[in-house]
Design a protein around this motif. Structure first.
Motif, mmCIF file in Angstrom:
data_model
loop_
_atom_site.group_PDB
_atom_site.id
_atom_site.type_symbol
_atom_site.label_atom_id
_atom_site.label_comp_id
_atom_site.label_asym_id
_atom_site.label_seq_id
_atom_site.Cartn_x
_atom_site.Cartn_y
_atom_site.Cartn_z
ATOM 1 N N GLY A 1 1.355 -0.355 -14.717
ATOM 2 C CA GLY A 1 0.831 0.679 -13.842
ATOM 3 C C GLY A 1 1.452 0.534 -12.464
ATOM 4 O O GLY A 1 2.556 0.002 -12.311
ATOM 5 N N SER A 2 0.736 0.969 -11.442
ATOM 6 C CA SER A 2 1.267 0.862 -10.084
ATOM 7 C C SER A 2 1.248 -0.576 -9.575
ATOM 8 O O SER A 2 2.234 -1.067 -9.020
ATOM 9 N N HIS A 3 0.125 -1.263 -9.796
ATOM 10 C CA HIS A 3 -0.012 -2.631 -9.287
ATOM 11 C C HIS A 3 -0.423 -3.631 -10.369
ATOM 12 O O HIS A 3 -0.444 -4.827 -10.112
ATOM 13 N N THR A 4 -0.766 -3.145 -11.550
ATOM 14 C CA THR A 4 -1.240 -4.011 -12.635
ATOM 15 C C THR A 4 -0.494 -3.700 -13.921
ATOM 16 O O THR A 4 0.247 -2.711 -14.015
ATOM 17 N N TYR A 5 -0.716 -4.545 -14.937
ATOM 18 C CA TYR A 5 -0.099 -4.319 -16.249
ATOM 19 C C TYR A 5 -1.069 -4.738 -17.347
ATOM 20 O O TYR A 5 -2.008 -5.506 -17.127
ATOM 21 N N LYS B 1 -3.969 -7.027 -15.492
ATOM 22 C CA LYS B 1 -3.611 -8.180 -14.659
ATOM 23 C C LYS B 1 -2.677 -7.737 -13.531
ATOM 24 O O LYS B 1 -1.870 -6.827 -13.721
ATOM 25 N N PRO B 2 -2.755 -8.382 -12.378
ATOM 26 C CA PRO B 2 -1.869 -8.006 -11.262
ATOM 27 C C PRO B 2 -0.424 -8.378 -11.552
ATOM 28 O O PRO B 2 -0.139 -9.471 -12.048
ATOM 29 N N ILE B 3 0.478 -7.487 -11.239
ATOM 30 C CA ILE B 3 1.898 -7.717 -11.508
ATOM 31 C C ILE B 3 2.418 -8.888 -10.684
ATOM 32 O O ILE B 3 3.127 -9.757 -11.198
ATOM 33 N N TYR B 4 2.085 -8.955 -9.421
ATOM 34 C CA TYR B 4 2.663 -9.966 -8.533
ATOM 35 C C TYR B 4 2.309 -11.384 -8.965
ATOM 36 O O TYR B 4 3.065 -12.327 -8.719
ATOM 37 N N ARG B 5 1.172 -11.551 -9.638
ATOM 38 C CA ARG B 5 0.717 -12.888 -10.015
ATOM 39 C C ARG B 5 1.405 -13.385 -11.285
ATOM 40 O O ARG B 5 1.598 -14.595 -11.447
ATOM 41 N N HIS B 6 1.776 -12.500 -12.176
ATOM 42 C CA HIS B 6 2.305 -12.905 -13.483
ATOM 43 C C HIS B 6 3.792 -12.594 -13.658
ATOM 44 O O HIS B 6 4.410 -13.111 -14.587
ATOM 45 N N TRP B 7 4.376 -11.753 -12.811
ATOM 46 C CA TRP B 7 5.798 -11.425 -12.887
ATOM 47 C C TRP B 7 6.402 -11.720 -11.515
ATOM 48 O O TRP B 7 6.453 -10.849 -10.648
ATOM 49 N N ARG B 8 6.866 -12.934 -11.342
ATOM 50 C CA ARG B 8 7.313 -13.402 -10.031
ATOM 51 C C ARG B 8 8.542 -12.650 -9.531
ATOM 52 O O ARG B 8 9.562 -12.600 -10.207
ATOM 53 N N GLY B 9 8.407 -12.070 -8.352
ATOM 54 C CA GLY B 9 9.524 -11.359 -7.731
ATOM 55 C C GLY B 9 9.612 -9.900 -8.097
ATOM 56 O O GLY B 9 10.421 -9.167 -7.524
ATOM 57 N N LEU B 10 8.787 -9.451 -9.051
ATOM 58 C CA LEU B 10 8.839 -8.045 -9.466
ATOM 59 C C LEU B 10 7.930 -7.217 -8.566
ATOM 60 O O LEU B 10 6.775 -7.564 -8.349
ATOM 61 N N PRO B 11 8.422 -6.110 -8.028
ATOM 62 C CA PRO B 11 7.606 -5.304 -7.116
ATOM 63 C C PRO B 11 6.600 -4.438 -7.869
ATOM 64 O O PRO B 11 6.675 -4.279 -9.102
ATOM 65 N N ASP B 12 5.678 -3.860 -7.153
ATOM 66 C CA ASP B 12 4.769 -2.866 -7.722
ATOM 67 C C ASP B 12 5.508 -1.546 -7.897
ATOM 68 O O ASP B 12 6.627 -1.359 -7.411
ATOM 69 N N ASN B 13 4.878 -0.637 -8.616
ATOM 70 C CA ASN B 13 5.382 0.738 -8.762
ATOM 71 C C ASN B 13 6.782 0.815 -9.372
ATOM 72 O O ASN B 13 7.639 1.565 -8.889
ATOM 73 N N MET C 1 -8.444 2.188 -21.477
ATOM 74 C CA MET C 1 -7.951 1.438 -20.320
ATOM 75 C C MET C 1 -7.611 2.357 -19.149
ATOM 76 O O MET C 1 -7.603 1.938 -17.995
ATOM 77 N N HIS C 2 -7.342 3.626 -19.434
ATOM 78 C CA HIS C 2 -6.901 4.525 -18.369
ATOM 79 C C HIS C 2 -8.070 5.140 -17.591
ATOM 80 O O HIS C 2 -7.862 5.813 -16.606
ATOM 81 N N ARG C 3 -9.293 4.956 -18.058
ATOM 82 C CA ARG C 3 -10.411 5.673 -17.453
ATOM 83 C C ARG C 3 -10.814 5.098 -16.096
ATOM 84 O O ARG C 3 -11.273 5.814 -15.229
ATOM 85 N N MET C 4 -10.672 3.774 -15.942
ATOM 86 C CA MET C 4 -11.119 3.133 -14.712
ATOM 87 C C MET C 4 -9.973 2.572 -13.881
ATOM 88 O O MET C 4 -10.154 2.278 -12.708
ATOM 89 N N TYR C 5 -8.823 2.407 -14.515
ATOM 90 C CA TYR C 5 -7.723 1.761 -13.814
ATOM 91 C C TYR C 5 -6.524 2.706 -13.714
ATOM 92 O O TYR C 5 -6.657 3.917 -13.867
#
Length: 432
Positions: A348-352, A368-380, A323-327
């Motif tokens: 990760g920085s913007h995904t999980y 998956k993008p953090i903002y879409r699945h964890w409401r209110g949680l920032p990136d990074n 998973m770490h090779r491309m993302y």
């Protein structure tokens, strides 16, 4: 268990009341897709990893207590075989059901109310394991009256049938047709029959031994400790790990150091280099999590993952994860327990991603993008942990976010300045 009856087919378990004891009548429970164990074909599961689930709980006992009872029963069978069991609510292999009277298996397999037939189970690979909900089920051991049925004993027996085991004659055996006492341990006769169907347990991988390749460093100075923690702004990640006394201690990873803290926020041991506590792990890990279901500590750094059990690195680790090779590479990880299951997430920085402890890999390649699945949680985010109040706490740049574990949303009023109340005592005292 089974009843001797007019029907042939899969194994079924049925306890019956007798004058002085309850008896499993050794009768097949008919099912058109099953054959009897007495036929030339031995019925067994053709895989080692099985799932189990509960279609409907009994109305007599709290569901959580029932779930724990069945989980313990499966662990007993797994202890003496190469079988491994995992709870799943999605199409499980072994399906547990509490029902009354006729419940979909046909009139000939119907339950008959309190006091006689207690349950039945189908042979592999049907998985149906049914209990009569008219019975007065109890979790208490000791002497039994005719209106109190010990669920752990019956569950252990019925699961044996679901695995393909037959009745045997020794009265003390779990698979005996007679229900006369608490039976929560397999006898040699039970184990022998189990191993006729399934191999012995897999050999335990030898623990890697570390010798001269690792050098113990001198203890960190007060200045190094202060620079690492920086009033708790330097936290890389946190885990809650049981110590040798069975009590949970908080491990805080900051810089190259590991701080061990009690649940009250008091530092309980001298600060050490992370590489001195976990031999073979780099000091400056990116993320760490403890998966309590298997007692495993995971460390993530860049493209590599380390797996520890009982303070020893597991054979085959560290390993590179695709998973770490491309993302993105990990920044934080958290083990989340919800009632009866535990899940491990890597941020990760913007995904999980979600980590699969059975395969030691991610469940899906695409994050998956953090903002879409964890409401209110920032990136990074910098670090994360599930605390004793069951809420999740995420840390980022001098602030912390309190998150609902099942809804995956930030609680109203957050973020707040560091530290959270349960970490305040530690953060305000930086002395080594």
């Amino acid at each position: 268990m089974e009843r001797n009856s007019r029907n042939s087919g899969s194994h079924g378990a049925s306890f019956t009341n007798n004058i002085s004891f309850r008896q499993c009548g050794n009768t097949e429970v008919y099912h058109k897709h099953q054959r009897s164990r007495r036929s030339s074909k031995v019925l067994k599961w053709d895989k080692d990893n099985l799932t189990w689930g509960v279609v409907r709980y009994s109305t007599k006992i709290r569901p959580l207590f029932q779930w724990r009872t069945f989980q313990k029963a499966f662990r007993i069978w797994a202890r003496h075989s190469n079988l491994r069991f995992k709870y799943s609510h999605r199409k499980p292999d072994i399906k547990i059901l509490f029902a009354r009277l006729e419940h979909g298996d046909g009139d000939y397999n119907a339950f008959d109310g309190r006091g006689k037939l207690l349950g039945h189970a189908f042979l592999p690979a049907n998985g149906g394991t049914h209990f009569d909900d008219d019975e007065r089920w109890t979790l208490k051991g000791g002497n039994f009256s005719f209106d109190q049925i010990h669920l752990p004993t019956v569950a252990l027996h019925e699961i044996g049938h679901a695995l393909g085991l037959e009745h045997i004659s020794p009265r003390l055996a779990v698979m005996s047709p007679y229900f006369t006492a608490v039976k929560m341990k397999l006898t040699s006769d039970d184990i022998a029959q189990l191993r006729e169907l399934y191999d012995r347990r897999r050999p335990v991988p030898q623990k890697r031994k570390f010798k001269e390749t690792f050098v113990t460093l001198s203890p960190p100075t007060t200045e190094e400790v202060d620079n690492a923690i920086d009033s708790c702004n330097g936290i890389r990640d946190l885990t809650s790990v049981p110590n040798r006394n069975g009590r949970n201690e908080l491990q805080i990873f900051a810089g190259n150091l590991t701080f061990k803290v009690s649940s009250s926020g008091k530092k309980i041991k001298s600060t050490l280099w992370t590489s001195d506590i976990y031999r073979g792990v780099p000091s400056d890990v990116d993320a760490a999590s403890f998966y309590k279901e298997t007692g495993t500590q995971y460390f993530f750094k860049g493209k590599e993952v380390w797996k520890f059990q009982e303070h020893h690195i597991v054979a085959g680790f560290p390993k590179t994860v695709k998973m770490h090779r491309m993302y993105e590479t990990p920044r934080a990880s958290v083990s989340v327990t919800l009632w009866h299951s535990t899940r491990l997430f890597i941020f990760g920085s913007h995904t999980y991603w979600e980590w699969n402890p059975e395969t030691d890999d991610t469940r899906t390649r695409k994050p998956k993008p953090i903002y879409r699945h964890w409401r209110g949680l920032p990136d990074n985010v910098d670090a994360a942990i599930q605390w004793r109040d069951r809420y999740l706490y995420f840390f980022k740049e001098g602030q912390y976010y309190k998150v609902h574990p099942s809804r995956k949303m930030v609680i109203y009023g957050y973020p707040k300045p560091m530290p959270p109340p349960w970490l305040r005592r530690f953060c305000q005292n930086k002395k080594s």
